[in-house]
Design a protein around this motif. Structure first.
Motif, PDB file in Angstrom:
ATOM      1  N   ALA A 124       7.186  18.094   1.111  1.00 52.92           N
ATOM      2  CA  ALA A 124       5.968  18.097   1.872  1.00 52.92           C
ATOM      3  C   ALA A 124       4.562  17.700   1.060  1.00 52.92           C
ATOM      4  O   ALA A 124       3.889  16.404   1.578  1.00 52.92           O
ATOM      5  CB  ALA A 124       5.483  19.609   2.522  1.00 52.92           C
ATOM      6  N   TRP A 125       4.446  18.072   0.015  1.00 55.87           N
ATOM      7  CA  TRP A 125       3.267  17.619  -0.766  1.00 55.87           C
ATOM      8  C   TRP A 125       3.244  16.125  -1.152  1.00 55.87           C
ATOM      9  O   TRP A 125       2.161  15.427  -0.958  1.00 55.87           O
ATOM     10  CB  TRP A 125       3.134  18.582  -2.092  1.00 55.87           C
ATOM     11  CG  TRP A 125       1.943  18.429  -3.050  1.00 55.87           C
ATOM     12  CD1 TRP A 125       1.936  18.399  -4.318  1.00 55.87           C
ATOM     13  CD2 TRP A 125       0.684  18.427  -2.720  1.00 55.87           C
ATOM     14  NE1 TRP A 125       0.770  18.182  -4.774  1.00 55.87           N
ATOM     15  CE2 TRP A 125      -0.177  18.273  -3.626  1.00 55.87           C
ATOM     16  CE3 TRP A 125      -0.348  18.676  -1.329  1.00 55.87           C
ATOM     17  CZ2 TRP A 125      -1.597  18.173  -3.743  1.00 55.87           C
ATOM     18  CZ3 TRP A 125      -1.378  18.270  -1.396  1.00 55.87           C
ATOM     19  CH2 TRP A 125      -2.278  18.294  -2.268  1.00 55.87           C
ATOM     20  N   ALA A 126       4.578  15.537  -1.558  1.00 54.97           N
ATOM     21  CA  ALA A 126       4.688  14.241  -1.693  1.00 54.97           C
ATOM     22  C   ALA A 126       4.187  13.400  -0.549  1.00 54.97           C
ATOM     23  O   ALA A 126       3.480  12.408  -0.613  1.00 54.97           O
ATOM     24  CB  ALA A 126       5.844  13.843  -2.023  1.00 54.97           C
ATOM     25  N   SER A 127       4.390  13.961   0.645  1.00 53.55           N
ATOM     26  CA  SER A 127       4.171  13.080   1.812  1.00 53.55           C
ATOM     27  C   SER A 127       2.644  13.416   2.325  1.00 53.55           C
ATOM     28  O   SER A 127       2.027  12.234   2.629  1.00 53.55           O
ATOM     29  CB  SER A 127       5.124  13.487   3.061  1.00 53.55           C
ATOM     30  OG  SER A 127       4.687  12.624   4.244  1.00 53.55           O
ATOM     31  N   ILE A 128       2.261  14.560   2.134  1.00 51.87           N
ATOM     32  CA  ILE A 128       0.865  14.767   2.333  1.00 51.87           C
ATOM     33  C   ILE A 128      -0.169  13.862   1.402  1.00 51.87           C
ATOM     34  O   ILE A 128      -1.257  13.404   2.078  1.00 51.87           O
ATOM     35  CB  ILE A 128       0.388  16.228   2.307  1.00 51.87           C
ATOM     36  CG1 ILE A 128       1.147  17.041   3.251  1.00 51.87           C
ATOM     37  CG2 ILE A 128      -0.977  16.534   2.350  1.00 51.87           C
ATOM     38  CD1 ILE A 128       1.294  18.326   2.936  1.00 51.87           C
ATOM     39  N   LEU A 129       0.058  13.620   0.208  1.00 50.46           N
ATOM     40  CA  LEU A 129      -0.627  12.808  -0.569  1.00 50.46           C
ATOM     41  C   LEU A 129      -0.646  11.479  -0.459  1.00 50.46           C
ATOM     42  O   LEU A 129      -1.513  10.938  -1.023  1.00 50.46           O
ATOM     43  CB  LEU A 129      -0.258  13.161  -2.077  1.00 50.46           C
ATOM     44  CG  LEU A 129      -0.428  14.580  -2.631  1.00 50.46           C
ATOM     45  CD1 LEU A 129       0.256  15.014  -3.661  1.00 50.46           C
ATOM     46  CD2 LEU A 129      -1.929  14.859  -2.511  1.00 50.46           C
ATOM     47  N   SER A 130       0.283  10.868   0.372  1.00 54.18           N
ATOM     48  CA  SER A 130       0.434   9.497   0.676  1.00 54.18           C
ATOM     49  C   SER A 130       0.461   8.905   1.977  1.00 54.18           C
ATOM     50  O   SER A 130      -0.207   8.037   2.236  1.00 54.18           O
ATOM     51  CB  SER A 130       1.794   9.116  -0.279  1.00 54.18           C
ATOM     52  OG  SER A 130       2.885   9.757   0.201  1.00 54.18           O
TER      53      SER A 130
ATOM     54  N   PRO B 111      -0.583   9.756   5.082  1.00 53.99           N
ATOM     55  CA  PRO B 111      -1.567   9.842   5.963  1.00 53.99           C
ATOM     56  C   PRO B 111      -2.408   8.601   5.684  1.00 53.99           C
ATOM     57  O   PRO B 111      -2.943   7.832   6.389  1.00 53.99           O
ATOM     58  CB  PRO B 111      -2.475  10.916   5.866  1.00 53.99           C
ATOM     59  CG  PRO B 111      -1.313  12.111   5.502  1.00 53.99           C
ATOM     60  CD  PRO B 111      -0.314  11.219   4.423  1.00 53.99           C
ATOM     61  N   TYR B 112      -2.900   8.405   4.176  1.00 54.64           N
ATOM     62  CA  TYR B 112      -3.431   7.580   3.664  1.00 54.64           C
ATOM     63  C   TYR B 112      -2.831   5.861   4.029  1.00 54.64           C
ATOM     64  O   TYR B 112      -3.586   4.964   4.179  1.00 54.64           O
ATOM     65  CB  TYR B 112      -3.876   7.434   2.136  1.00 54.64           C
ATOM     66  CG  TYR B 112      -4.483   8.949   1.858  1.00 54.64           C
ATOM     67  CD1 TYR B 112      -5.969   8.744   2.120  1.00 54.64           C
ATOM     68  CD2 TYR B 112      -4.070   9.911   1.738  1.00 54.64           C
ATOM     69  CE1 TYR B 112      -6.623   9.960   1.899  1.00 54.64           C
ATOM     70  CE2 TYR B 112      -4.608  11.228   1.247  1.00 54.64           C
ATOM     71  CZ  TYR B 112      -5.880  10.989   1.492  1.00 54.64           C
ATOM     72  OH  TYR B 112      -6.634  12.349   1.138  1.00 54.64           O
ATOM     73  N   SER B 113      -1.461   5.903   3.893  1.00 58.12           N
ATOM     74  CA  SER B 113      -1.036   4.527   3.917  1.00 58.12           C
ATOM     75  C   SER B 113      -0.934   4.420   5.654  1.00 58.12           C
ATOM     76  O   SER B 113      -1.099   2.982   5.914  1.00 58.12           O
ATOM     77  CB  SER B 113       0.609   4.736   3.509  1.00 58.12           C
ATOM     78  OG  SER B 113       1.425   3.703   3.663  1.00 58.12           O
TER      79      SER B 113
ATOM     80  N   ARG C 219       0.915  -1.320  -0.059  1.00 61.76           N
ATOM     81  CA  ARG C 219       0.036  -0.136  -0.042  1.00 61.76           C
ATOM     82  C   ARG C 219       0.937   1.263  -0.162  1.00 61.76           C
ATOM     83  O   ARG C 219       0.466   2.331  -0.806  1.00 61.76           O
ATOM     84  CB  ARG C 219      -0.884  -0.187   1.193  1.00 61.76           C
ATOM     85  CG  ARG C 219      -2.130  -0.862   1.019  1.00 61.76           C
ATOM     86  CD  ARG C 219      -3.152  -0.956   2.178  1.00 61.76           C
ATOM     87  NE  ARG C 219      -4.135  -1.722   2.051  1.00 61.76           N
ATOM     88  CZ  ARG C 219      -4.942  -2.325   2.838  1.00 61.76           C
ATOM     89  NH1 ARG C 219      -4.546  -2.013   4.202  1.00 61.76           N
ATOM     90  NH2 ARG C 219      -5.959  -3.114   2.636  1.00 61.76           N
ATOM     91  N   SER C 220       1.968   1.240   0.674  1.00 66.63           N
ATOM     92  CA  SER C 220       2.915   2.402   0.716  1.00 66.63           C
ATOM     93  C   SER C 220       3.201   2.688  -0.510  1.00 66.63           C
ATOM     94  O   SER C 220       3.318   3.880  -1.199  1.00 66.63           O
ATOM     95  CB  SER C 220       3.951   2.360   1.857  1.00 66.63           C
ATOM     96  OG  SER C 220       3.635   2.178   3.103  1.00 66.63           O
ATOM     97  N   PHE C 221       3.622   1.783  -1.316  1.00 65.62           N
ATOM     98  CA  PHE C 221       4.362   1.844  -2.756  1.00 65.62           C
ATOM     99  C   PHE C 221       2.857   2.468  -3.459  1.00 65.62           C
ATOM    100  O   PHE C 221       3.050   3.383  -4.621  1.00 65.62           O
ATOM    101  CB  PHE C 221       4.723   0.667  -3.386  1.00 65.62           C
ATOM    102  CG  PHE C 221       5.167   0.727  -4.754  1.00 65.62           C
ATOM    103  CD1 PHE C 221       6.308   1.377  -4.942  1.00 65.62           C
ATOM    104  CD2 PHE C 221       4.714   0.221  -5.879  1.00 65.62           C
ATOM    105  CE1 PHE C 221       6.701   1.592  -6.302  1.00 65.62           C
ATOM    106  CE2 PHE C 221       5.155   0.459  -7.088  1.00 65.62           C
ATOM    107  CZ  PHE C 221       6.127   1.244  -7.259  1.00 65.62           C
TER     108      PHE C 221
END
Length: 440
Positions: free
Chosen positions: A357-363, A365-367, A144-146
């Motif tokens: 930051a945007w790369a992390s915000i998009l993934s 929290p959902y992961s 899922r992280s990927f």
């Protein structure tokens, strides 16, 4: 409609299978980026003042608040023999969104643009909300992280291209910056037309090139039992949110206002305060400033595209919560620095930091969230989780206009700096309250 249930575990998917199931997000983000990067300018071209901008953006979060959990609830309970569970919603949303992207730049007044935005954002939500659940449906915990990082990669790539598109049309294809019918510049108009086509084709690709697991035996049995109504189910799910979801919700609730302030004011702030343009009296210089702001935002998204590939490495090295907190802090430095920059080209550095930051915000929290959500409620909980994105935007839309006029004296870049301060606060809270837990 139902199919024969499957009972086996989820198979490990290859790179190109994950690529196919995430590619539709390229089109969604292409259209969304054009909207986010140009709506404030469109409003100002049509005569809106800076203090009116937050209120005119209110349509977007209101539609998300209403539409996303409903679409999540419906997609959890949908099964079409050919299109599956989530893909019927992809198709309907793509058709509507693409059509409205053609309508938006032809708005003749501020209120027409606000009305079209309301419908457009509803349509984008119909497509976007099930995509988060789509990844969680089809991938096991290890992948899922990927999968979410792949979505971030497509979001970054699409946003990069969409950000440059108005300038590419001018420099490469000699499209004019002159206003069409005295309102919207021609290069922005044509960009929206291209965005509508890209949106539909990319989503259609995912619909045709990906598959979904049919309902499990336990899900079929539960479907035979009396179900609560939509609103009762949403309220029940909110009351029974997993603890990890509540913690992540607080982090998101603080993070997203910082981003919204950037989207509200960054482009027009650069155009008016760095380039000294005006949408009425000096529209050509103002448009050049918008283009520079959009190209620096495009670099933001190029960094997002590249950094997304490294997220699994950082997760393996320091864990998900520290990865997310680190990225938020780096992005905060980028936003705060915008206020102090005098040379426009240095904005590329600032926006590159925000791209991390945007790369992390998009993934992330959902992961972090996906493993704690019941499989049968993946769609509705992903929709509810987005409450904590849209509620801050509603608050900002309702009240930040008065802060702009009464306290910030319509200083757009000061608003962007406040956004950076909020990202620092979110980073600190993430470290304090998020627990590195394993799903059972």
């Amino acid at each position: 409609m139902r199919s024969t249930a499957y009972t086996g575990e989820k198979k490990k998917l290859g790179f190109w299978q994950i690529w196919n199931m995430c590619f539709g997000f390229f089109g969604i983000q292409f259209g969304w980026s054009l909207q986010m990067g140009n709506m404030s300018a469109i409003y100002e071209f049509l005569g809106a003042s800076p203090e009116q901008i937050p209120g005119l953006w209110l349509a977007a979060p209101m539609t998300g608040l209403l539409v996303q959990p409903i679409i999540g609830y419906l997609s959890d309970r949908t099964w079409h023999p050919r299109l599956g569970r989530r893909r019927p919603f992809f198709l309907v949303g793509a058709i509507l969104s693409s059509a409205l992207l053609f309508v938006m730049p032809n708005s003749s007044s501020v209120w027409m643009a606000a009305g079209v935005l309301w419908i457009l954002d509803s349509s984008i939500n119909v497509t976007m909300e099930p995509f988060r659940a789509f990844v969680a449906d089809n991938l096991d915990e290890k992948q899922r992280s990927f999968g979410f990082a792949m979505q971030s990669m497509f979001i970054g790539l699409a946003s990069f291209i969409a950000g440059y598109l108005p300038q590419i049309l001018v420099n490469w294809f000699h499209v004019s910056r002159d206003k069409v019918n005295g309102s919207i510049p021609q290069n922005i108009l044509l960009s929206f037309y291209i965005g509508g086509a890209v949106f539909f084709v990319a989503v259609l690709y995912t619909i045709l090139r990906s598959k979904e697991y049919p309902p499990t035996e336990s899900t079929l049995i539960e479907e035979e039992e009396p179900a609560m109504g939509i609103m009762q189910e949403i309220i029940h799910s909110i009351k029974n949110m997993p603890v990890q979801m509540k913690r992540l919700a607080l982090v998101n609730f603080i993070t997203w206002p910082g981003l919204f302030l950037m989207w509200f004011y960054y482009s027009t702030g650069v155009a008016s305060q760095l380039f000294h343009g005006d949408p009425v009296t000096n529209s050509e210089v103002f448009t050049m400033g918008l283009e520079h702001a959009n190209t620096t935002s495009a670099i933001l998204n190029l960094v997002t595209f590249g950094f997304s590939f490294t997220l699994p490495f950082w997760v393996g090295l320091i864990g998900k919560k520290y990865t997310h907190a680190m990225c938020l802090f780096v992005g905060a430095i980028g936003l705060i620095s915008v206020y102090y920059i005098q040379q426009p080209n240095l904005l590329y550095v600032s926006m590159s930091l925000v791209g991390i930051a945007w790369a992390s915000i998009l993934s992330m929290p959902y992961s972090m969230l996906a493993g704690f959500i019941p499989e049968k409620k993946m769609g509705i909980y992903m929709g509810i989780f987005n409450f904590f994105i849209v509620l801050p935007e509603i608050i900002a839309s309702l009240f930040f206009g008065k802060i702009m006029s009464n306290y910030l004296h319509n200083d757009r870049l000061m608003a962007v700096q406040i956004g950076g301060a909020l990202l620092i606060l979110a980073s600190i809270i993430c470290v304090i309250i998020i627990k590195e837990e394993k799903s059972k």
